[in-house]
Design a protein around this motif. Structure first.
Motif, PDB file in Angstrom:
ATOM      1  N   ARG A  34     -33.644 149.577  43.091  1.00 45.57           N
ATOM      2  CA  ARG A  34     -34.494 148.830  44.049  1.00 45.57           C
ATOM      3  C   ARG A  34     -34.462 147.392  43.773  1.00 45.57           C
ATOM      4  NH1 ARG A  34     -38.732 151.484  46.766  1.00 45.57           N
ATOM      5  NH2 ARG A  34     -40.341 149.976  46.102  1.00 45.57           N
ATOM      6  N   LEU A  35     -35.429 146.504  43.540  1.00 46.03           N
ATOM      7  CA  LEU A  35     -35.460 145.316  43.416  1.00 46.03           C
ATOM      8  C   LEU A  35     -34.602 144.679  42.233  1.00 46.03           C
ATOM      9  CD1 LEU A  35     -38.685 143.458  45.084  1.00 46.03           C
ATOM     10  CD2 LEU A  35     -36.433 143.718  46.217  1.00 46.03           C
ATOM     11  N   ALA A  57     -30.904 144.811  42.717  1.00 45.27           N
ATOM     12  CA  ALA A  57     -30.349 143.746  43.459  1.00 45.27           C
ATOM     13  C   ALA A  57     -30.346 142.547  42.848  1.00 45.27           C
ATOM     14  CB  ALA A  57     -31.307 143.890  44.770  1.00 45.27           C
ATOM     15  N   ILE A  80     -40.933 144.005  50.971  1.00 45.82           N
ATOM     16  CA  ILE A  80     -39.551 144.046  50.772  1.00 45.82           C
ATOM     17  C   ILE A  80     -38.919 145.413  50.994  1.00 45.82           C
ATOM     18  CG2 ILE A  80     -37.620 143.401  49.662  1.00 45.82           C
ATOM     19  CD1 ILE A  80     -39.427 141.060  49.892  1.00 45.82           C
ATOM     20  N   LEU A  81     -39.396 146.294  50.011  1.00 40.58           N
ATOM     21  CA  LEU A  81     -38.898 147.724  50.296  1.00 40.58           C
ATOM     22  C   LEU A  81     -40.298 148.494  50.105  1.00 40.58           C
ATOM     23  CD1 LEU A  81     -36.353 147.810  47.221  1.00 40.58           C
ATOM     24  CD2 LEU A  81     -35.935 147.915  49.609  1.00 40.58           C
ATOM     25  N   PRO A  82     -40.024 149.737  51.157  1.00 41.13           N
ATOM     26  CA  PRO A  82     -41.467 150.490  51.071  1.00 41.13           C
ATOM     27  C   PRO A  82     -42.004 150.973  49.796  1.00 41.13           C
ATOM     28  CG  PRO A  82     -39.666 151.631  52.370  1.00 41.13           C
ATOM     29  CD  PRO A  82     -39.037 150.395  51.721  1.00 41.13           C
ATOM     30  N   GLU A 110     -35.984 141.649  52.733  1.00 49.05           N
ATOM     31  CA  GLU A 110     -34.948 142.305  52.064  1.00 49.05           C
ATOM     32  C   GLU A 110     -34.679 141.778  50.855  1.00 49.05           C
ATOM     33  OE1 GLU A 110     -31.620 140.884  54.538  1.00 49.05           O
ATOM     34  OE2 GLU A 110     -32.194 141.871  56.442  1.00 49.05           O
ATOM     35  N   PRO A 111     -34.089 142.955  49.938  1.00 49.05           N
ATOM     36  CA  PRO A 111     -33.777 142.420  48.623  1.00 49.05           C
ATOM     37  C   PRO A 111     -33.124 141.095  48.624  1.00 49.05           C
ATOM     38  CG  PRO A 111     -33.574 144.597  48.794  1.00 49.05           C
ATOM     39  CD  PRO A 111     -33.753 144.045  50.333  1.00 49.05           C
ATOM     40  N   VAL A 133     -39.791 142.721  57.917  1.00 46.47           N
ATOM     41  CA  VAL A 133     -39.891 143.243  56.523  1.00 46.47           C
ATOM     42  C   VAL A 133     -38.803 142.175  55.678  1.00 46.47           C
ATOM     43  CG1 VAL A 133     -40.735 145.147  56.932  1.00 46.47           C
ATOM     44  CG2 VAL A 133     -38.541 145.131  56.668  1.00 46.47           C
ATOM     45  N   TRP A 137     -43.889 152.569  58.109  1.00 46.19           N
ATOM     46  CA  TRP A 137     -44.071 151.250  56.950  1.00 46.19           C
ATOM     47  C   TRP A 137     -43.599 149.876  57.622  1.00 46.19           C
ATOM     48  CZ3 TRP A 137     -40.899 148.131  54.212  1.00 46.19           C
ATOM     49  CH2 TRP A 137     -41.319 147.383  52.960  1.00 46.19           C
ATOM     50  N   GLY A 138     -42.366 150.019  58.186  1.00 47.60           N
ATOM     51  CA  GLY A 138     -41.794 149.077  58.582  1.00 47.60           C
ATOM     52  C   GLY A 138     -42.172 148.413  59.869  1.00 47.60           C
TER      53      GLY A 138
END
Ligand SMILES: NC(=O)c1ccc[n+]([C@@H]2O[C@H](COP(=O)([O-])OP(=O)(O)OC[C@H]3O[C@@H](n4cnc5c(N)ncnc54)[C@H](OP(=O)(O)O)[C@@H]3O)[C@@H](O)[C@H]2O)c1
Length: 258
Positions: A19-20, A23, A195-197, A222-223, A220, A207-208
């Motif tokens: 995930r983040l 990234a 950013i991410l769900p 993005e990373p 939304v 969610w988005g």
């Protein structure tokens, strides 16, 4: 600006298997930094992040530690600094995301969240400070810490109480550390929006779509939006104690549906 502005520098990113965090680690690697990929349980993913960083032409290593265990933190940070002989950047990214109704939160639940989300970033910063100070270069951008906060720390989310309190603490610990560690080490925070769900997004929940409706910039994140901000902070020698919202303006409105 050089193509690889962080060449010769080393970064430790906590929770960097997925995930983040992944990234961010790859963003730093892409800018030329050697990277230490910390993980908790996601060993295979962490090794994948190491391989992907190495493919960008830098050195990378994965180190595991349970950040709920305060005693494990100095060893993690010392090993990270020893891996490539220096430590220039610490990104406190790892976190829990606890959603719990008022009335059901035990002392153990409270501690579990605060230990990982607030105590661990502080202890990582404290353990990293001697290494960061040693790496700080007066002629360059110097060494720094980037703390990942959350909108829950600036808005009042009624179903994420201990999480929100921990992240409010991250914002304040950023500010006090920025003073306590100046002038050698800069300390800044990023407040990401959606950013991410989140791990607790209900199955099938759009969610988005729901997020886009409430965010002023109507998308939304993005990373890459977060990575860009980390790279900005690393290369901004006059910025410390800053709390940067990367949220499409979501902090300007109330905590709708939270
Ligand atoms: N995603 C978003 O949209 C968003 C929004 C606002 C703020 N943030 C903040 O940005 C950061 C990254 O977000 P994310 O969604 O990518 O995070 P995440 O996937 O929920 O968690 C990142 C990592 O934290 C590690 N971790 C958790 N507890 C740990 C422990 N006790 N010991 C060691 N590692 C532990 C886990 O590593 P292992 O998997 O290896 O166990 C996990 O992969 C977090 O601080 C989060 O609060 C994210």
């Amino acid at each position: 600006m050089p193509a690889r502005p962080l060449a010769g520098r080393t970064a430790l990113v906590t929770g960097a298997a997925v995930r983040l965090g992944r990234a961010i680690a790859l963003g730093l690697a892409g800018a030329g930094a050697d990277v230490v990929i910390h993980y908790g349980g996601s060993r295979d993913d962490a090794l994948g992040t190491v391989r992907d960083a190495e493919a960008l032409g830098v050195r990378a290593i994965a180190l595991s530690a349970d950040l709920a265990d305060a005693a494990a933190i100095p060893g993690l940070v010392d090993a990270a600094a020893a891996a490539f002989g220096r430590l220039d950047v610490l990104v406190n990214n790892a976190a829990r995301f606890d959603r719990q109704a008022i009335g059901s939160i035990t002392a153990a639940d409270w501690d579990a969240s605060l230990d990982v989300n607030l105590r661990a970033p502080f202890l990582c910063a404290q353990a990293a400070a001697p290494h960061l100070r040693a790496a700080s270069r007066p002629e360059g951008e110097g060494a720094l810490i980037v703390n990942m906060a959350d909108l829950s720390g600036v808005q009042a989310w009624s179903e994420h109480i201990q999480h929100g309190v921990s992240k409010a603490g991250v914002v304040h610990v950023t500010r006090v550390l920025a003073r306590a560690l100046a002038p050698d080490i800069r300390v800044n925070a990023i407040v990401p929006g959606a950013i991410l769900p989140p791990p607790d997004a209900a199955e099938g929940e759009d969610w988005g779509r729901l997020t886009k409706k409430r965010v002023p910039l109507q998308r939304v994140g993005e990373p890459a939006d977060v990575v860009r901000t980390v790279l900005y902070l690393v290369q901004s020698p006059f910025v410390t104690g800053a709390v940067l919202h990367v949220d499409g303006g979501e902090s300007l409105i109330g905590p709708i549906g939270r």
